[in-house]
Scaffold this active site. Structure first.
Site, PDB file in Angstrom:
ATOM      1  N   THR A  50       0.419  -0.189   0.246  1.00 29.40           N
ATOM      2  CA  THR A  50       0.026   0.043  -0.304  1.00 29.40           C
ATOM      3  C   THR A  50       1.087   1.134   0.179  1.00 29.40           C
ATOM      4  O   THR A  50       1.864   1.446   1.003  1.00 29.40           O
ATOM      5  CB  THR A  50      -0.700   0.139   1.116  1.00 29.40           C
ATOM      6  OG1 THR A  50      -1.385  -1.224   1.065  1.00 29.40           O
ATOM      7  CG2 THR A  50      -1.707   1.241   1.428  1.00 29.40           C
ATOM      8  N   LYS A  91      -6.975   1.378  -2.831  1.00 29.72           N
ATOM      9  CA  LYS A  91      -6.997   0.704  -2.248  1.00 29.72           C
ATOM     10  C   LYS A  91      -7.203   1.621  -0.752  1.00 29.72           C
ATOM     11  O   LYS A  91      -7.548   1.741   0.468  1.00 29.72           O
ATOM     12  CB  LYS A  91      -4.843   0.783  -1.703  1.00 29.72           C
ATOM     13  CG  LYS A  91      -4.329   0.002  -0.150  1.00 29.72           C
ATOM     14  CD  LYS A  91      -5.460  -1.274   0.325  1.00 29.72           C
ATOM     15  CE  LYS A  91      -4.997  -1.723   1.930  1.00 29.72           C
ATOM     16  NZ  LYS A  91      -3.918  -2.567   1.457  1.00 29.72           N
ATOM     17  N   LYS A  99       0.820   4.668   7.989  1.00 30.99           N
ATOM     18  CA  LYS A  99       1.016   5.257   7.326  1.00 30.99           C
ATOM     19  C   LYS A  99       0.135   5.531   6.534  1.00 30.99           C
ATOM     20  O   LYS A  99      -0.148   6.198   5.205  1.00 30.99           O
ATOM     21  CB  LYS A  99       2.177   3.609   6.832  1.00 30.99           C
ATOM     22  CG  LYS A  99       3.317   4.350   5.599  1.00 30.99           C
ATOM     23  CD  LYS A  99       2.304   3.332   4.667  1.00 30.99           C
ATOM     24  CE  LYS A  99       2.277   1.164   4.625  1.00 30.99           C
ATOM     25  NZ  LYS A  99       1.412   1.041   3.598  1.00 30.99           N
TER      26      LYS A  99
END
Length: 288
Positions: free
Chosen positions: A98, A173, A241
Site C-alpha cells: 500500500t 486501496k 502510514k
C-alpha cells in the site's frame, strides 16, 4: 505467456502465505527479505534465497513486492541497486505494497522507458485472507499486462479487479482504508458500549454481525477483541502510514475527510501507548 520464475520481495505477515501459495501452484519462487531469518520458513518450503534485490531482478520473470512504506518501495524499485536498474527488458513487476498513487505512476513510467511492465496491486484481507488465498486485489495499470498476470493473481486472491490505469489500484486501496478506519471506531465503541451495559459481547456480536452492521472487520476482528487477542493481521504502524497517504491524497483533491482525520488521531494516540506493533483492532484498548 507462461511464467515459471517469480521473484518475491517482502516476506512478512502476508508475504509468507502468498509466496507459499505460488510455490504450491508450481512456480519457482525466488525470495529476498531485509531480515533473512523471517524468510527461513518459506526457504525451508523450497523457495530460493537471493542476497539482494538486484539478484532477484536478474533471476525472475515476474517480481512481486510487498514491503513496508513508500520510501521502501522507492528504494526497491528506483534505487541504484533496485529492480528497474537490474532487471531484464520484458520483466513484469507487481507492487502489492500500500503506497502512494503518484509513486505507482512514476514506477510505471520508468518501467515503460526500459521496456518493462508494472502494475500497482495492493491487497485487502489481512493475514487470514493471505492464508486462505482469498485476498481482494485492486489493480492499476494496462489491461493487456493485467490479463497476462491474472493467472498469478488467481493463486493468491479471489476478488481481482482492474480499477483503471497506473495508480488506480492505490487510489482504490485508499478507499478501502478509509472505510476500515472509521468502521473500526464503530466496532470498538459498540463492544465497549455492550460491556458497559452489562451485555454479553459474544451474544451481541452473534446478533449484529448478521444484520446491517455486518462487515469483514466485525466478523473477523471483533472475536479477537472479545478474546483479548491483539496479535497483528495488519500492524497499527502500517495503518497509520496508510491513513497518512489517504489524507494527503484527499487534501490534494480538495476533499474533506473528518472521519479519517479522527481515526488517524486515535491510532496515533494508540501508537504512543506502545501499541504500534499490535493489530489494528487494538484500538479497543483506548476504550477499555
Amino acid at each position: 505467456m507462461v511464467f515459471k520464475k517469480i521473484g518475491f520481495i517482502g516476506i512478512g505477515v502476508m508475504g509468507q502465505s502468498m509466496a507459499s501459495h505460488l510455490m504450491k501452484a508450481g512456480y519457482e519462487v525466488i525470495v529476498y527479505n531485509r531480515t533473512k531469518e523471517k524468510a527461513m520458513s518459506i526457504i525451508e518450503e523450497g523457495a530460493k534465497w537471493k542476497d539482494s534485490v538486484a539478484e532477484v531482478a536478474e533471476a525472475a520473470e515476474v517480481i512481486i513486492t510487498i514491503v513496508g512504506y513508500p520510501h521502501d518501495v522507492q528504494e526497491v524499485y528506483l534505487g541504484e541497486a533496485g529492480l528497474l536498474n537490474n532487471a531484464k527488458p520484458g520483466t513484469y513487476f507487481i507492487d502489492m505494497t500500500t503506497s502512494k498513487p503518484s509513486l505507482a505512476q512514476q514506477i510505471f513510467e520508468e518501467a515503460k522507458k526500459r521496456k518493462m511492465f508494472a502494475l500497482d496491486a495492493p491487497v485487502s484481507g489481512g493475514d487470514i485472507g493471505a492464508k486462505e488465498a482469498r485476498l481482494a486485489i485492486m489493480v492499476g495499470g494496462e489491461e493487456e499486462v493485467f490479463t497476462e498476470l491474472l493467472p498469478i493473481f488467481e493463486k493468491i486472491g479471489k476478488n481481482i479487479i482492474l480499477q483503471g490505469g497506473p495508480g488506480a489500484g492505490q487510489y482504490t486501496k485508499m478507499c478501502n482504508q478509509m472505510a476500515i478506519a472509521t468502521g473500526m471506531i464503530g466496532i470498538c465503541e459498540a463492544l465497549a458500549y455492550a460491556k458497559k451495559a452489562g451485555l454479553s459481547p459474544e451474544k451481541v456480536l452473534q446478533t449484529i454481525e448478521t444484520g446491517a452492521a455486518g462487515s469483514w472487520s466485525l466478523s473477523n476482528l471483533a472475536p479477537k477483541i472479545i478474546a483479548g487477542n491483539f496479535e497483528p493481521g495488519f500492524y497499527v504502524k502500517h495503518f497509520i502510514k496508510d491513513m497518512t497517504i489517504a489524507l494527503e491524497s484527499a487534501e490534494e483533491m480538495g476533499l474533506l475527510t473528518p472521519g479519517l482525520k479522527l481515526a488517524k488521531e486515535l491510532y496515533e494516540k494508540l501508537a504512543e501507548l506502545g501499541e504500534e506493533n499490535s493489530g489494528t483492532h487494538a484500538l479497543y484498548k483506548l476504550y477499555r
